[in-house]
Enzyme design. Structure first.
Site, PDB file in Angstrom:
ATOM      1  N   GLU A 198      -6.835  -7.433  -1.086  1.00  0.00           N
ATOM      2  CA  GLU A 198      -7.232  -7.369   0.324  1.00  0.00           C
ATOM      3  C   GLU A 198      -8.628  -6.778   0.425  1.00  0.00           C
ATOM      4  O   GLU A 198      -8.963  -5.825  -0.279  1.00  0.00           O
ATOM      5  CB  GLU A 198      -6.295  -6.464   1.125  1.00  0.00           C
ATOM      6  N   GLU A 211       0.821  -1.213   0.000  1.00  0.00           N
ATOM      7  CA  GLU A 211       0.000   0.000   0.000  1.00  0.00           C
ATOM      8  C   GLU A 211       0.856   1.264   0.000  1.00  0.00           C
ATOM      9  O   GLU A 211       0.806   2.065   0.942  1.00  0.00           O
ATOM     10  CB  GLU A 211      -0.957   0.003   1.197  1.00  0.00           C
TER      11      GLU A 211
HETATM   12  C1  GLA Z   1      -4.397  -2.654   4.461  1.00  0.00           C
HETATM   13  C2  GLA Z   1      -3.021  -3.189   4.732  1.00  0.00           C
HETATM   14  C3  GLA Z   1      -3.057  -4.410   5.610  1.00  0.00           C
HETATM   15  C4  GLA Z   1      -3.987  -4.208   6.784  1.00  0.00           C
HETATM   16  C5  GLA Z   1      -5.346  -3.804   6.280  1.00  0.00           C
HETATM   17  C6  GLA Z   1      -6.355  -3.595   7.370  1.00  0.00           C
HETATM   18  O1  GLA Z   1      -5.038  -3.377   3.476  1.00  0.00           O
HETATM   19  O2  GLA Z   1      -2.345  -3.507   3.548  1.00  0.00           O
HETATM   20  O3  GLA Z   1      -1.761  -4.685   6.044  1.00  0.00           O
HETATM   21  O4  GLA Z   1      -3.470  -3.220   7.611  1.00  0.00           O
HETATM   22  O5  GLA Z   1      -5.237  -2.600   5.552  1.00  0.00           O
HETATM   23  O6  GLA Z   1      -7.588  -3.173   6.874  1.00  0.00           O
END
Ligand code: GLA
Length: 659
Positions: free
Chosen positions: A305, A150
């Site tokens: 995710e 991210e």
């Molecule tokens: C993001 C991050 C994960 C986790 C999620 C929680 O997707 O990449 O590591 O922290 O948020 O919602």
């Protein structure tokens, strides 16, 4: 063909085995196999466990878990593990921790704390990525690389001296001379004329508004600086493992990174999506960002995710009611995802995310969550044939990050109420409600494949972009406050709509923002049948002077009484205001262009319809059962039922019709 060599759709989630004993790993892989998990993301935050001291690598535990996963038929999305620099690196090089706009260096103790311009950080990430690639190049479980994590989350930008140096290099490459920079930044304003490159700095906290041209270049630079981190790792991975696809998880419709540029550097796009279960508009917002993901490379993407139920980072973290995890997952597939992946596999017992939901919750297997995980796994398998199929859209919404950054620059605009996400949604929501497929597109892409192109806002519009829009043969709709500035955030000569003037057949003489809480009546003009339709403008209006456009609607009452509000020139419609209800404008344009929804019929409220290849997805987000007429007979892949005529879809249920 799927995105990876795993057949069908991917199903799984982030897996953090380093948080668990090896005994638990054995239970995990058994349960994963039971749920139909075929892929997991591993090692996202594992740097401190993989490189325990400079150049000292410990891959033993990761080898064991990869072997175990492979033995159970589970493929691995292997992270390069560079998302959080380890304590030993940070303590040796405190300068790689990011500095905020006020000059405070942020501490270690969270994650993703790094200065994107730090050469120490970049070198260390490349060294680790190389070590990972060389170690795992032949591991049979490895099917994709996940670089960083991210980008833009937590660390979007860094204002330290190293970043300042990098910013100067970037500016030198862009402008060549200080003269060029001074002219582009308009430094004659407020006495900012620079005489040495070393005088240039990031837009740190200053006594008043910072030069918006400087801020715009800073946004460009900050997106590029993070991208350079990604690309440095990518280069190593491509050298060592040229056949393994590379991605990084995007963050939906993120303001800070120019995803058109980023997507070009990836083998495929992946996204993390967290629609808020408490937000009734969540499905529409999610659909918009999924369509963006599909549009970025105009190919299937991967939901890497999502939350099985509640997240842990909102003020109030509402769980997903029964059926919602499934519905939201199917929605992503409907919009082009070649998988359903979650954060995370097993719910953590410690750390800031211990209350974040997981596929396997604290309560174990005798839980609603686990039962829904199992059922979803079975549904995902039923949809295997959908993998790789594409969507054809006849409507495109234009999105340009540079324009977005300019539009939302702080403290320098006629109104700070124009927010691009809201403007995109105001057009997207009614299209979505009609079951019309929508792509997102940058304003400089070839648009000739679309019938309708809508630019909700193009505050920054270059002459080349305007020429591209002028060459578009279909129906074009342009929203207000467009064509205002050039690439340097300088107002076009003669004012708005600058290079769009001939195309729109008008000029904007004055911007007339509407104060909060007030409205402005607008009446459709030329069609007597519509005279009774009173529209409402809010937030924004403009004093237009027409060249050769004609009037579709005028303001009634208020400071602009009788003046044009919505205009048309040829096939181009311009809105000088923000209308509460875009239905009349949209209906007319869609009718004229011959664009209909994918089912060819009106959809009941709450029902979403998407076509992907030979499959028609019908998703009922509403709280009541809905009857949906079917365009053709077919088989529902989820139930195996043969369907003709129409189908009744229970609340939160879905149908995936194969014709
Ligand atoms: C993001 C991050 C994960 C986790 C999620 C929680 O997707 O990449 O590591 O922290 O948020 O919602």
């Amino acid at each position: 063909m799927g995105l990876t060599r795993v057949p069908g759709l991917l199903f799984g989630g982030d897996y953090n085995p380093e948080q668990w004993s090896e005994e638990v790993w054995n239970q995990d892989v058994r349960l994963m196999a039971e749920a139909g998990v075929n892929a997991v993301t591993v090692a996202v935050f594992s740097w401190s466990r993989l490189e325990t001291a400079p150049g000292v690598f410990d891959f033993g535990w990761l080898d064991r878990i990869l072997d175990l996963l492979h033995a159970h038929g589970i493929a691995v999305d292997l992270a390069t593990a560079t998302a959080t620099p380890p304590p030993w690196l940070v303590r040796r090089h405190p300068e790689l921790q990011p500095v905020d706009a006020a000059g405070t260096r942020l501490e270690f103790g969270s994650r993703q704390g790094y200065c994107p311009s730090s050469p120490v950080f970049r070198e260390a990430t490349v060294r680790l990525a190389r070590a990972m690639a060389e170690h795992y190049r032949d591991h049979p479980a490895l099917v994709m690389w996940h670089i960083g994590n991210e980008y833009g989350d937590h660390t979007v930008e860094c204002f330290c001296e190293e970043s300042a140096r990098d910013f100067r290099r970037w500016l030198q490459a862009r402008y060549g001379t200080l003269e060029g920079l001074n002219s582009a930044w308009g430094t004659s304003c407020w006495g900012q004329h620079y005489t040495e490159w070393t005088q240039l700095a990031p837009p740190r906290k200053a006594p008043g508004p910072v030069n918006p041209a400087q801020v715009l270049d800073w946004r460009r630079f900050s997106s590029d600086a993070l991208l350079a981190c990604f690309e440095a790792e990518r280069e190593v991975l491509k050298e060592v493992t040229p056949d393994i696809p590379v991605t990084t998880n995007f963050m939906s419709l993120l303001h800070h990174l120019d995803y058109w540029k980023w997507a070009a550097a990836e083998d495929f796009v992946s996204d993390d999506a967290y629609p808020d279960p408490a937000d009734p508009q969540a499905p529409v917002k999610a659909a918009l960002s999924y369509d963006l993901m599909r549009s970025l490379k105009q190919q299937p993407w991967l939901l890497l995710e999502s939350a099985p139920s509640a997240v842990s980072w909102r003020a109030v973290n509402v769980p997903k009611e029964p059926g919602v995890m499934r519905l939201h997952s199917l929605q992503a597939v409907a919009h082009g995802s070649d998988g359903v992946m979650f954060f995370q596999w097993r719910q953590a017992r410690y750390g800031p995310e211990k209350f974040h939901s997981a596929m396997l919750p604290h309560g174990g297997t005798d839980t609603r969550q686990w039962r829904e995980t199992l059922a979803l796994g079975a549904d995902v398998r039923r949809l295997a044939e959908v993998a790789g199929s594409t969507t054809r859209a006849e409507v495109a919404l234009l999105l340009d990050w540079e324009s977005w950054w300019g539009l939302e620059a702080p403290e320098s605009l006629p109104s700070d109420r124009l927010r691009l996400h809201g403007l995109l949604l105001s057009w997207y929501a009614p299209l979505h409600g009609r079951g019309i497929a929508v792509d997102l597109a940058p304003p400089d892409r070839d648009l000739s494949g679309y019938k309708v192109v809508i630019a909700p806002n193009l505050y920054l519009c270059t002459a080349e972009q305007a020429a591209n829009l002028a060459a578009f043969p279909g129906r074009l709709v342009v929203g207000p406050f467009s064509g205002v500035v050039d690439a340097a955030d300088q107002v076009h000569e003669g004012g708005a709509p600058g290079p769009l003037r001939e195309l729109l057949g008008l000029r904007v003489e004055e911007f007339w923002p509407i104060p909060d809480g007030r409205t402005q009546d607008v009446l459709a003009q030329d069609d007597p049948a519509r005279n009774s339709t009173r529209l409402t403008a809010r937030t924004w209006s403009e004093w237009l002077e027409l060249d050769d456009a004609h009037v579709l609607a005028r303001y009634r009452g208020g400071p602009l009484d009788g003046r044009p509000a919505v205009t048309r020139r040829g096939t181009v419609t311009y809105l000088g205001c923000l209308l509460d209800d875009l239905t009349p404008v949209l209906d007319e344009v869609l009718d004229a262009a011959g664009v209909t929804g994918v089912t060819g019929a009106k959809l009941p409220p709450g029902v979403e319809a998407c076509r992907r290849g030979d499959h028609l997805f019908l998703l009922n987000h509403g709280a009541a059962a809905a009857t949906v007429p079917l365009p053709a007979s077919g088989t529902d892949l989820l139930t195996g039922r043969r369907l003709h005529g129409s189908v009744v879809i229970a609340p939160r249920d879905a149908v995936v019709l194969k014709h």
